[in-house]
Scaffold this motif. Structure first.
Motif, PDB file in Angstrom:
ATOM      1  N   MET A   1       0.843  -1.183   0.000  1.00 40.64           N
ATOM      2  CA  MET A   1       0.000   0.000   0.000  1.00 40.64           C
ATOM      3  C   MET A   1       0.887   1.245   0.000  1.00 40.64           C
ATOM      4  N   LEU A   2       0.547   2.192  -0.841  1.00 41.80           N
ATOM      5  CA  LEU A   2       1.304   3.425  -0.943  1.00 41.80           C
ATOM      6  C   LEU A   2       0.851   4.420   0.121  1.00 41.80           C
ATOM      7  N   THR A   3       1.812   5.094   0.700  1.00 37.28           N
ATOM      8  CA  THR A   3       1.529   6.144   1.666  1.00 37.28           C
ATOM      9  C   THR A   3       2.101   7.445   1.128  1.00 37.28           C
ATOM     10  N   PHE A   4       1.330   8.501   1.252  1.00 35.18           N
ATOM     11  CA  PHE A   4       1.745   9.814   0.768  1.00 35.18           C
ATOM     12  C   PHE A   4       1.745  10.786   1.934  1.00 35.18           C
ATOM     13  N   ARG A   5       2.687  11.732   1.862  1.00 34.75           N
ATOM     14  CA  ARG A   5       2.735  12.788   2.871  1.00 34.75           C
ATOM     15  C   ARG A   5       3.483  13.978   2.293  1.00 34.75           C
ATOM     16  N   PRO A   6       3.306  15.154   2.911  1.00 30.24           N
ATOM     17  CA  PRO A   6       4.073  16.323   2.478  1.00 30.24           C
ATOM     18  C   PRO A   6       5.533  16.184   2.911  1.00 30.24           C
ATOM     19  N   SER A   7       6.398  16.855   2.185  1.00 30.49           N
ATOM     20  CA  SER A   7       7.824  16.832   2.530  1.00 30.49           C
ATOM     21  C   SER A   7       8.103  17.727   3.731  1.00 30.49           C
ATOM     22  N   THR A   8       9.221  17.431   4.385  1.00 29.98           N
ATOM     23  CA  THR A   8       9.748  18.278   5.450  1.00 29.98           C
ATOM     24  C   THR A   8      11.213  18.560   5.115  1.00 29.98           C
ATOM     25  N   ASP A   9      11.813  19.452   5.862  1.00 27.05           N
ATOM     26  CA  ASP A   9      13.219  19.790   5.618  1.00 27.05           C
ATOM     27  C   ASP A   9      14.128  18.564   5.692  1.00 27.05           C
ATOM     28  N   LYS A  10      13.795  17.621   6.565  1.00 25.46           N
ATOM     29  CA  LYS A  10      14.653  16.444   6.717  1.00 25.46           C
ATOM     30  C   LYS A  10      14.633  15.532   5.485  1.00 25.46           C
ATOM     31  N   ASP A  11      13.663  15.722   4.602  1.00 26.77           N
ATOM     32  CA  ASP A  11      13.551  14.880   3.408  1.00 26.77           C
ATOM     33  C   ASP A  11      14.452  15.323   2.261  1.00 26.77           C
ATOM     34  N   LEU A  12      15.018  16.528   2.326  1.00 23.68           N
ATOM     35  CA  LEU A  12      15.763  17.069   1.189  1.00 23.68           C
ATOM     36  C   LEU A  12      16.889  16.153   0.706  1.00 23.68           C
ATOM     37  N   PRO A  13      17.723  15.588   1.574  1.00 29.64           N
ATOM     38  CA  PRO A  13      18.781  14.707   1.042  1.00 29.64           C
ATOM     39  C   PRO A  13      18.226  13.527   0.238  1.00 29.64           C
ATOM     40  N   ARG A  14      17.169  12.902   0.710  1.00 34.88           N
ATOM     41  CA  ARG A  14      16.595  11.758  -0.009  1.00 34.88           C
ATOM     42  C   ARG A  14      15.898  12.219  -1.289  1.00 34.88           C
ATOM     43  N   VAL A  15      15.206  13.362  -1.239  1.00 32.53           N
ATOM     44  CA  VAL A  15      14.567  13.902  -2.441  1.00 32.53           C
ATOM     45  C   VAL A  15      15.619  14.147  -3.516  1.00 32.53           C
TER      46      VAL A  15
ATOM     47  N   LEU B   1       6.590  19.480  -1.272  1.00 36.85           N
ATOM     48  CA  LEU B   1       6.487  18.394  -2.245  1.00 36.85           C
ATOM     49  C   LEU B   1       5.566  17.332  -1.670  1.00 36.85           C
ATOM     50  N   GLN B   2       4.909  16.585  -2.543  1.00 38.02           N
ATOM     51  CA  GLN B   2       4.184  15.401  -2.105  1.00 38.02           C
ATOM     52  C   GLN B   2       5.128  14.219  -2.261  1.00 38.02           C
ATOM     53  N   LEU B   3       5.252  13.424  -1.205  1.00 38.43           N
ATOM     54  CA  LEU B   3       6.135  12.270  -1.228  1.00 38.43           C
ATOM     55  C   LEU B   3       5.344  10.984  -1.173  1.00 38.43           C
ATOM     56  N   SER B   4       5.870   9.960  -1.819  1.00 33.17           N
ATOM     57  CA  SER B   4       5.417   8.595  -1.616  1.00 33.17           C
ATOM     58  C   SER B   4       6.490   7.950  -0.750  1.00 33.17           C
ATOM     59  N   VAL B   5       6.065   7.382   0.379  1.00 33.54           N
ATOM     60  CA  VAL B   5       7.033   6.808   1.314  1.00 33.54           C
ATOM     61  C   VAL B   5       6.749   5.325   1.531  1.00 33.54           C
ATOM     62  N   ASP B   6       7.820   4.595   1.861  1.00 30.61           N
ATOM     63  CA  ASP B   6       7.661   3.168   2.145  1.00 30.61           C
ATOM     64  C   ASP B   6       7.268   2.976   3.613  1.00 30.61           C
ATOM     65  N   ALA B   7       7.198   1.729   4.069  1.00 27.94           N
ATOM     66  CA  ALA B   7       6.759   1.429   5.427  1.00 27.94           C
ATOM     67  C   ALA B   7       7.675   2.032   6.489  1.00 27.94           C
ATOM     68  N   ALA B   8       8.933   2.293   6.123  1.00 32.69           N
ATOM     69  CA  ALA B   8       9.883   2.911   7.053  1.00 32.69           C
ATOM     70  C   ALA B   8       9.884   4.434   6.919  1.00 32.69           C
ATOM     71  N   ASP B   9       8.929   4.996   6.175  1.00 32.53           N
ATOM     72  CA  ASP B   9       8.795   6.430   5.950  1.00 32.53           C
ATOM     73  C   ASP B   9       9.948   7.006   5.127  1.00 32.53           C
ATOM     74  N   ILE B  10      10.552   6.182   4.289  1.00 35.07           N
ATOM     75  CA  ILE B  10      11.626   6.630   3.404  1.00 35.07           C
ATOM     76  C   ILE B  10      11.010   6.993   2.055  1.00 35.07           C
ATOM     77  N   PRO B  11      11.216   8.231   1.596  1.00 33.95           N
ATOM     78  CA  PRO B  11      10.636   8.639   0.309  1.00 33.95           C
ATOM     79  C   PRO B  11      11.121   7.751  -0.849  1.00 33.95           C
ATOM     80  N   GLN B  12      10.168   7.394  -1.718  1.00 37.08           N
ATOM     81  CA  GLN B  12      10.451   6.596  -2.910  1.00 37.08           C
ATOM     82  C   GLN B  12      10.181   7.380  -4.191  1.00 37.08           C
ATOM     83  N   GLY B  13       9.505   8.517  -4.053  1.00 34.49           N
ATOM     84  CA  GLY B  13       9.196   9.372  -5.185  1.00 34.49           C
ATOM     85  C   GLY B  13       8.622  10.675  -4.680  1.00 34.49           C
ATOM     86  N   PHE B  14       8.588  11.673  -5.584  1.00 33.08           N
ATOM     87  CA  PHE B  14       8.007  12.952  -5.194  1.00 33.08           C
ATOM     88  C   PHE B  14       7.351  13.618  -6.389  1.00 33.08           C
ATOM     89  N   MET B  15       6.406  14.502  -6.040  1.00 38.47           N
ATOM     90  CA  MET B  15       5.658  15.256  -7.041  1.00 38.47           C
ATOM     91  C   MET B  15       5.560  16.692  -6.541  1.00 38.47           C
TER      92      MET B  15
END
Length: 147
Positions: free
Chosen positions: A1-15, A51-65
């Motif tokens: 199941m896909l989970t989506f959430r808004p980005s935060t500053d901590k997501d920038l390196p992974r984005v 950004l809108q992020l798609s995250v895995d079960a560990a809340d690690i971004p897998q994509g962004f829009m």
């Protein structure tokens, strides 16, 4: 199941990692100097927007829009996740909010063009340069709802 959430500053390196990996996999046409310039621009821009992020079960971004005024400005999926439905799910979310969604795709990226056409976009025009004036032709698209 896909989970989506808004980005935060901590997501920038992974984005940025997703962006680099996706560009390396699909944007072979970019000159190295342009790729570096675009990356620098994004490092300044992304912290200023949500950004809108798609995250895995560990809340690690897998994509962004990134959407702006009904236009899909950015859609990048980690190449390891291509074909898993993340891009289609992002498009569905975007269309729900903006039924007349528009997007641009680089002419030299036929895989992306095929994806957009598969999910219901039609060509509406072209430009000889990208939005920053670089010599990378764009194909302009608009989502066409099924009749």
């Amino acid at each position: 199941m896909l989970t989506f959430r808004p980005s935060t500053d901590k997501d920038l390196p992974r984005v940025m990692e997703i962006w680099r990996r996706a560009v390396d996999a699909t944007h072979h046409f970019l000159a190295p100097v342009d790729k570096s310039a675009i990356e620098a621009e994004l490092m300044e821009f992304f912290p200023q927007v949500s950004l809108q992020l798609s995250v895995d079960a560990a809340d690690i971004p897998q994509g962004f829009m990134f959407l702006h005024d009904g236009h899909l400005e950015a859609l990048f999926i980690d190449p390891d996740q291509h074909g898993q439905g993340i891009g289609k799910a992002f498009i569905s979310r975007a269309i729900a909010a903006h039924p007349e969604l528009t997007a641009d795709v680089n002419e030299q990226n036929p895989e992306a063009l095929a994806f957009y056409e598969q999910v219901g976009f039609v060509r509406t025009g072209t430009s000889s340069h990208d939005g920053q004036g670089r010599p990378y032709p764009l194909i302009h698209l608009r989502h066409q709802s099924p009749m």
